[in-house]
Design a protein around this motif. Structure first.
Motif, PDB file in Angstrom:
ATOM      1  N   ALA A   4      35.592  37.685  41.977  1.00  0.00           N
ATOM      2  CA  ALA A   4      35.283  38.768  42.903  1.00  0.00           C
ATOM      3  C   ALA A   4      33.918  38.553  43.555  1.00  0.00           C
ATOM      4  O   ALA A   4      33.002  38.022  42.934  1.00  0.00           O
ATOM      5  CB  ALA A   4      35.294  40.103  42.162  1.00  0.00           C
ATOM      6  N   ASP A   5      33.803  38.993  44.806  1.00  0.00           N
ATOM      7  CA  ASP A   5      32.505  38.942  45.474  1.00  0.00           C
ATOM      8  C   ASP A   5      31.627  40.083  44.950  1.00  0.00           C
ATOM      9  O   ASP A   5      32.044  40.850  44.082  1.00  0.00           O
ATOM     10  CB  ASP A   5      32.671  38.996  46.990  1.00  0.00           C
ATOM     11  CG  ASP A   5      33.326  40.268  47.495  1.00  0.00           C
ATOM     12  OD1 ASP A   5      33.515  41.220  46.707  1.00  0.00           O
ATOM     13  OD2 ASP A   5      33.652  40.323  48.684  1.00  0.00           O
ATOM     14  N   SER A   6      30.423  40.206  45.460  1.00  0.00           N
ATOM     15  CA  SER A   6      29.476  41.198  44.944  1.00  0.00           C
ATOM     16  C   SER A   6      29.967  42.638  45.102  1.00  0.00           C
ATOM     17  O   SER A   6      29.591  43.502  44.325  1.00  0.00           O
ATOM     18  CB  SER A   6      28.117  41.034  45.615  1.00  0.00           C
ATOM     19  OG  SER A   6      28.229  41.223  47.006  1.00  0.00           O
ATOM     20  N   PRO A  30      40.542  42.171  43.137  1.00  0.00           N
ATOM     21  CA  PRO A  30      40.847  42.362  41.720  1.00  0.00           C
ATOM     22  C   PRO A  30      41.807  43.526  41.468  1.00  0.00           C
ATOM     23  O   PRO A  30      42.631  43.479  40.561  1.00  0.00           O
ATOM     24  CB  PRO A  30      39.486  42.632  41.087  1.00  0.00           C
ATOM     25  CG  PRO A  30      38.490  42.045  42.012  1.00  0.00           C
ATOM     26  CD  PRO A  30      39.100  42.174  43.382  1.00  0.00           C
ATOM     27  N   LEU A  31      41.705  44.566  42.290  1.00  0.00           N
ATOM     28  CA  LEU A  31      42.565  45.724  42.085  1.00  0.00           C
ATOM     29  C   LEU A  31      43.983  45.521  42.624  1.00  0.00           C
ATOM     30  O   LEU A  31      44.835  46.389  42.457  1.00  0.00           O
ATOM     31  CB  LEU A  31      41.920  46.963  42.706  1.00  0.00           C
ATOM     32  CG  LEU A  31      40.586  47.348  42.057  1.00  0.00           C
ATOM     33  CD1 LEU A  31      39.967  48.532  42.770  1.00  0.00           C
ATOM     34  CD2 LEU A  31      40.758  47.621  40.578  1.00  0.00           C
ATOM     35  N   SER A  32      44.242  44.376  43.252  1.00  0.00           N
ATOM     36  CA  SER A  32      45.585  44.039  43.712  1.00  0.00           C
ATOM     37  C   SER A  32      46.280  43.074  42.762  1.00  0.00           C
ATOM     38  O   SER A  32      47.475  42.841  42.895  1.00  0.00           O
ATOM     39  CB  SER A  32      45.528  43.394  45.093  1.00  0.00           C
ATOM     40  OG  SER A  32      44.997  44.281  46.034  1.00  0.00           O
ATOM     41  N   CYS A  33      45.540  42.512  41.824  1.00  0.00           N
ATOM     42  CA  CYS A  33      46.084  41.515  40.904  1.00  0.00           C
ATOM     43  C   CYS A  33      46.695  42.193  39.685  1.00  0.00           C
ATOM     44  O   CYS A  33      45.997  42.919  38.961  1.00  0.00           O
ATOM     45  CB  CYS A  33      44.968  40.560  40.460  1.00  0.00           C
ATOM     46  SG  CYS A  33      45.483  39.388  39.194  1.00  0.00           S
ATOM     47  N   PRO A  34      47.988  41.985  39.423  1.00  0.00           N
ATOM     48  CA  PRO A  34      48.619  42.615  38.259  1.00  0.00           C
ATOM     49  C   PRO A  34      47.923  42.286  36.937  1.00  0.00           C
ATOM     50  O   PRO A  34      47.767  43.158  36.088  1.00  0.00           O
ATOM     51  CB  PRO A  34      50.046  42.080  38.282  1.00  0.00           C
ATOM     52  CG  PRO A  34      50.297  41.757  39.721  1.00  0.00           C
ATOM     53  CD  PRO A  34      48.967  41.262  40.234  1.00  0.00           C
ATOM     54  N   ALA A  35      47.481  41.054  36.747  1.00  0.00           N
ATOM     55  CA  ALA A  35      46.812  40.679  35.499  1.00  0.00           C
ATOM     56  C   ALA A  35      45.478  41.402  35.363  1.00  0.00           C
ATOM     57  O   ALA A  35      45.142  41.913  34.289  1.00  0.00           O
ATOM     58  CB  ALA A  35      46.613  39.169  35.438  1.00  0.00           C
ATOM     59  N   ILE A  73      34.239  41.632  32.885  1.00  0.00           N
ATOM     60  CA  ILE A  73      32.868  41.781  32.418  1.00  0.00           C
ATOM     61  C   ILE A  73      32.657  43.265  32.184  1.00  0.00           C
ATOM     62  O   ILE A  73      32.864  44.074  33.090  1.00  0.00           O
ATOM     63  CB  ILE A  73      31.852  41.232  33.444  1.00  0.00           C
ATOM     64  CG1 ILE A  73      32.080  39.726  33.625  1.00  0.00           C
ATOM     65  CG2 ILE A  73      30.426  41.531  32.996  1.00  0.00           C
ATOM     66  CD1 ILE A  73      31.239  39.085  34.697  1.00  0.00           C
ATOM     67  N   ALA A  74      32.296  43.604  30.957  1.00  0.00           N
ATOM     68  CA  ALA A  74      32.101  45.004  30.565  1.00  0.00           C
ATOM     69  C   ALA A  74      33.346  45.837  30.880  1.00  0.00           C
ATOM     70  O   ALA A  74      33.241  46.974  31.322  1.00  0.00           O
ATOM     71  CB  ALA A  74      30.861  45.585  31.221  1.00  0.00           C
ATOM     72  N   MET A  78      36.822  41.115  37.160  1.00  0.00           N
ATOM     73  CA  MET A  78      35.923  40.367  38.038  1.00  0.00           C
ATOM     74  C   MET A  78      36.555  39.082  38.567  1.00  0.00           C
ATOM     75  O   MET A  78      35.961  38.384  39.361  1.00  0.00           O
ATOM     76  CB  MET A  78      34.637  40.009  37.291  1.00  0.00           C
ATOM     77  CG  MET A  78      33.837  41.223  36.861  1.00  0.00           C
ATOM     78  SD  MET A  78      33.372  42.315  38.211  1.00  0.00           S
ATOM     79  CE  MET A  78      32.120  41.353  39.006  1.00  0.00           C
ATOM     80  N   GLY A  79      37.750  38.771  38.094  1.00  0.00           N
ATOM     81  CA  GLY A  79      38.398  37.556  38.546  1.00  0.00           C
ATOM     82  C   GLY A  79      39.657  37.278  37.757  1.00  0.00           C
ATOM     83  O   GLY A  79      40.106  38.096  36.944  1.00  0.00           O
TER      84      GLY A  79
END
Length: 103
Positions: A4-6, A30-35, A73-74, A78-79
């Motif tokens: 993900a970008d900033s 990231p919010l479009s990725c099922p995983a 992350i937390a 993020m990816g």
């Protein structure tokens, strides 16, 4: 590997191995990725299956299998680590475990 970008609004391909850029995942955020949304590794035996990731089904060319491991992350997506293979030949459990360790 997609990161993900900033703003966390977009995913960008940052690392590839032995593949053409067009063979990578086309998910946009990231919010479009099922995983990433589920926070769980997703293994797809065939992109032609009815329950395959929509971004896997949208690829040009022959059907394939894939594995997508979220990078968080937390607790925030993020990816994603993404790997594809021949149709109906998804990664074995050892490979899945290795990707999860890296993520």
């Amino acid at each position: 590997m997609l990161v993900a970008d900033s703003s966390r609004a977009h995913l960008q391909q940052v690392l590839t191995s032995n593949m053409k850029p067009s063979e990578g995942c086309s998910v946009g955020s990231p919010l479009s990725c099922p995983a990433a949304v589920r926070g769980q590794t997703q293994v797809f035996e065939s992109s032609a299956a009815i329950d395959a990731c929509p971004y896997l089904r949208q690829r040009d060319g022959a059907a394939c299998s894939a594995m997508c491991v979220p990078v968080t992350i937390a607790g925030r997506p993020m990816g994603v680590l993404h790997a594809s293979a021949e149709d109906h030949r998804p990664p074995q459990q050892e490979a899945v475990a290795s990707f999860e360790l890296v993520a």
